[in-house]
Motif scaffolding. Structure first.
Motif, short mmCIF file in Angstrom:
data_model
loop_
_atom_site.label_atom_id
_atom_site.label_comp_id
_atom_site.label_asym_id
_atom_site.label_seq_id
_atom_site.Cartn_x
_atom_site.Cartn_y
_atom_site.Cartn_z
N ARG A 1 -10.21 -4.69 3.49
CA ARG A 1 -11.06 -4.55 2.30
C ARG A 1 -10.25 -4.82 1.03
NH1 ARG A 1 -13.44 1.35 2.93
NH2 ARG A 1 -13.41 1.07 0.69
N SER A 2 -10.89 -5.47 0.08
CA SER A 2 -10.18 -5.81 -1.15
C SER A 2 -10.55 -4.91 -2.33
CB SER A 2 -10.45 -7.28 -1.52
OG SER A 2 -11.83 -7.49 -1.67
N ASP A 3 -11.29 -3.82 -2.06
CA ASP A 3 -11.69 -2.93 -3.15
C ASP A 3 -10.63 -1.87 -3.46
OD1 ASP A 3 -12.18 -1.66 -0.73
OD2 ASP A 3 -13.90 -0.54 -1.50
N LYS A 4 -9.51 -1.89 -2.76
CA LYS A 4 -8.40 -0.96 -3.03
C LYS A 4 -7.14 -1.76 -3.34
CE LYS A 4 -10.68 2.78 -1.75
NZ LYS A 4 -11.54 3.28 -2.78
N GLU A 5 -6.33 -1.22 -4.23
CA GLU A 5 -5.06 -1.86 -4.55
C GLU A 5 -4.18 -1.93 -3.29
OE1 GLU A 5 -3.68 -3.24 -7.33
OE2 GLU A 5 -5.68 -3.07 -8.22
N ALA A 6 -3.50 -3.04 -3.11
CA ALA A 6 -2.63 -3.21 -1.95
C ALA A 6 -1.54 -2.13 -1.91
CB ALA A 6 -2.00 -4.60 -1.96
N THR A 7 -1.08 -1.70 -3.07
CA THR A 7 -0.04 -0.65 -3.10
C THR A 7 -0.57 0.68 -2.58
OG1 THR A 7 -0.56 -0.23 -5.43
CG2 THR A 7 1.30 -1.69 -4.97
N LEU A 8 -1.83 0.99 -2.91
CA LEU A 8 -2.44 2.23 -2.42
C LEU A 8 -2.67 2.15 -0.91
CD1 LEU A 8 -3.65 5.00 -3.02
CD2 LEU A 8 -5.84 3.85 -3.49
N VAL A 9 -3.11 0.99 -0.43
CA VAL A 9 -3.28 0.78 1.01
C VAL A 9 -1.93 0.96 1.71
CG1 VAL A 9 -3.86 -0.91 2.80
CG2 VAL A 9 -5.28 -0.74 0.73
N ALA A 10 -0.88 0.39 1.14
CA ALA A 10 0.46 0.50 1.73
C ALA A 10 0.93 1.95 1.77
CB ALA A 10 1.45 -0.36 0.95
N ASP A 11 0.70 2.69 0.70
CA ASP A 11 1.09 4.10 0.68
C ASP A 11 0.34 4.89 1.76
OD1 ASP A 11 2.89 3.73 -1.41
OD2 ASP A 11 1.42 4.26 -2.95
N TYR A 12 -0.93 4.59 1.91
CA TYR A 12 -1.75 5.23 2.94
C TYR A 12 -1.20 4.91 4.34
CZ TYR A 12 -5.91 6.03 5.85
OH TYR A 12 -6.78 6.43 6.83
N LEU A 13 -0.81 3.66 4.54
CA LEU A 13 -0.30 3.25 5.85
C LEU A 13 1.06 3.86 6.16
CD1 LEU A 13 -1.50 -0.45 5.81
CD2 LEU A 13 -2.41 1.42 7.20
N VAL A 14 1.95 3.91 5.17
CA VAL A 14 3.26 4.54 5.38
C VAL A 14 3.07 6.02 5.72
CG1 VAL A 14 5.43 5.24 4.28
CG2 VAL A 14 4.58 2.91 3.99
N THR A 15 2.19 6.68 5.00
CA THR A 15 1.90 8.09 5.26
C THR A 15 1.29 8.27 6.65
OG1 THR A 15 1.53 8.46 2.90
CG2 THR A 15 0.65 10.11 4.40
N SER A 16 0.36 7.41 7.00
CA SER A 16 -0.28 7.49 8.32
C SER A 16 0.73 7.25 9.44
CB SER A 16 -1.41 6.47 8.43
OG SER A 16 -2.41 6.74 7.48
N MET A 17 1.58 6.24 9.27
CA MET A 17 2.56 5.94 10.30
C MET A 17 3.56 7.09 10.43
SD MET A 17 4.53 2.40 10.99
CE MET A 17 6.25 2.60 10.65
N SER A 18 3.98 7.65 9.33
CA SER A 18 4.91 8.79 9.37
C SER A 18 4.29 9.97 10.08
CB SER A 18 5.31 9.20 7.94
OG SER A 18 5.97 8.14 7.30
N GLY A 19 3.03 10.23 9.79
CA GLY A 19 2.32 11.32 10.46
C GLY A 19 2.18 11.07 11.95
N LEU A 20 1.87 9.84 12.31
CA LEU A 20 1.75 9.50 13.73
C LEU A 20 3.08 9.70 14.45
CD1 LEU A 20 -0.46 6.28 13.52
CD2 LEU A 20 -1.05 8.40 14.74
N ARG A 21 4.17 9.27 13.82
CA ARG A 21 5.48 9.41 14.46
C ARG A 21 5.85 10.89 14.62
NH1 ARG A 21 7.77 5.13 17.00
NH2 ARG A 21 9.83 5.64 16.22
N THR A 22 5.47 11.72 13.65
CA THR A 22 5.73 13.15 13.77
C THR A 22 4.90 13.74 14.90
OG1 THR A 22 6.26 13.32 11.42
CG2 THR A 22 5.62 15.36 12.54
N MET A 23 3.64 13.33 15.00
CA MET A 23 2.77 13.84 16.05
C MET A 23 3.24 13.39 17.43
SD MET A 23 -0.94 13.52 14.20
CE MET A 23 -1.83 14.50 15.41
N VAL A 24 3.79 12.18 17.52
CA VAL A 24 4.37 11.70 18.78
C VAL A 24 5.50 12.63 19.21
CG1 VAL A 24 5.84 9.88 19.76
CG2 VAL A 24 3.72 9.28 18.59
N LYS A 25 6.38 12.93 18.27
CA LYS A 25 7.52 13.81 18.59
C LYS A 25 7.04 15.21 18.97
CE LYS A 25 12.07 15.15 17.28
NZ LYS A 25 13.18 15.07 16.40
#
Length: 194
Positions: free
Chosen positions: A151-175
Motif C-alpha cells: 500500500r502506498s498510503d503510508k510513508e515507507a519509513t513508517l512501514v519499515a519501522d513497523y517491519l523492524v519492530t514486527s521482525m524483532s518481536g517475532l525473533r523474541t517469540m521464537v526464542k
C-alpha cells in the motif's frame, strides 16, 4: 630479538565460534573460560588478539549485523516484488521453528534485551544494526509501493519501522518457544497490514 609465536588460527573461524557461543548463551553467561575453550586459544592469545571479552563481543555483534544485512540485501535483490521480500523475510525470522532447530532468536534483539540499557557501547552497536535493517526495509517498502505490492498510503519509513519492530518481536517469540501456528498467524497479520 624474538618475534613471538605465529598466530595459528583463522580469525574468522574463531570469531564465528565466539559469536555462536554469545548467541546461544548471552554475553553475561559466557565466561572467558567458555570463550578460550570454544575458540581453542590460550588466555594470552585471546587478550593479544581481542583485547577483552567486551571488545570481542562488540566485534562479534558487528560481524553478525553485517552478515545479516548482506543476507537481507541479497534476498531483496532476488525478490520479484517488495512484498515478496517482506513476507520471505518475516518467514525467515521464524525459520528456526519451521525447521525444528534450537531457537536462538536474533543476536541483535537478544543483545538489546540483555545489555543495551546498561552498556552505551553495546547500545550504539545495536542501534547501528537496527538502522541497517531499517534502511533495507525502507528500500523494500518503496519498491513494493512502486510495484503496487505494498500500500502506498503510508510513508515507507513508517512501514519499515513497523517491519523492524514486527521482525524483532517475532525473533523474541521464537526464542521464547512460541508455537509455529501462532507465529504464522502473526506473519499473516503483518502482511495484511501492508
Amino acid at each position: 630479538m624474538s618475534i613471538g609465536r605465529p598466530v595459528e588460527y583463522s580469525s574468522e573461524q574463531v570469531l564465528d565460534l565466539a559469536m555462536g557461543l554469545f548467541w546461544r548463551k548471552g554475553y553475561e553467561a559466557t565466561s572467558l573460560q567458555d570463550l578460550v575453550g570454544a575458540m581453542g586459544l590460550s588466555r594470552s592469545s585471546f587478550y593479544q588478539a581481542f583485547g577483552s571479552k567486551h571488545q570481542l563481543f562488540l566485534t562479534c555483534l558487528e560481524r553478525y549485523e553485517e552478515a545479516t544485512a548482506l543476507d537481507l540485501i541479497t534476498r531483496l535483490d532476488g525478490a520479484t516484488t517488495g512484498r515478496e521480500f517482506i513476507e520471505d523475510t518475516l518467514l525467515w525470522a521464524i525459520e528456526e521453528v519451521i525447521e525444528g532447530a534450537d531457537p536462538k532468536g536474533c543476536l541483535v534483539v537478544n543483545t538489546a534485551n540483555e545489555l543495551a540499557q546498561r552498556d552505551k557501547e553495546v547500545a550504539a552497536q545495536v542501534s547501528r544494526g537496527f538502522d541497517q535493517y531499517r534502511a533495507i526495509f525502507i528500500a523494500a517498502a518503496k519498491r513494493g509501493q512502486e510495484d503496487d505490492s505494498v500500500r502506498s498510503d503510508k510513508e515507507a519509513t513508517l512501514v519499515a519501522d513497523y517491519l523492524v519492530t514486527s521482525m524483532s518481536g517475532l525473533r523474541t517469540m521464537v526464542k521464547a518457544g512460541t508455537d509455529l501456528e501462532v507465529l504464522r498467524g502473526i506473519v499473516a497479520m503483518v502482511m495484511s497490514a501492508l
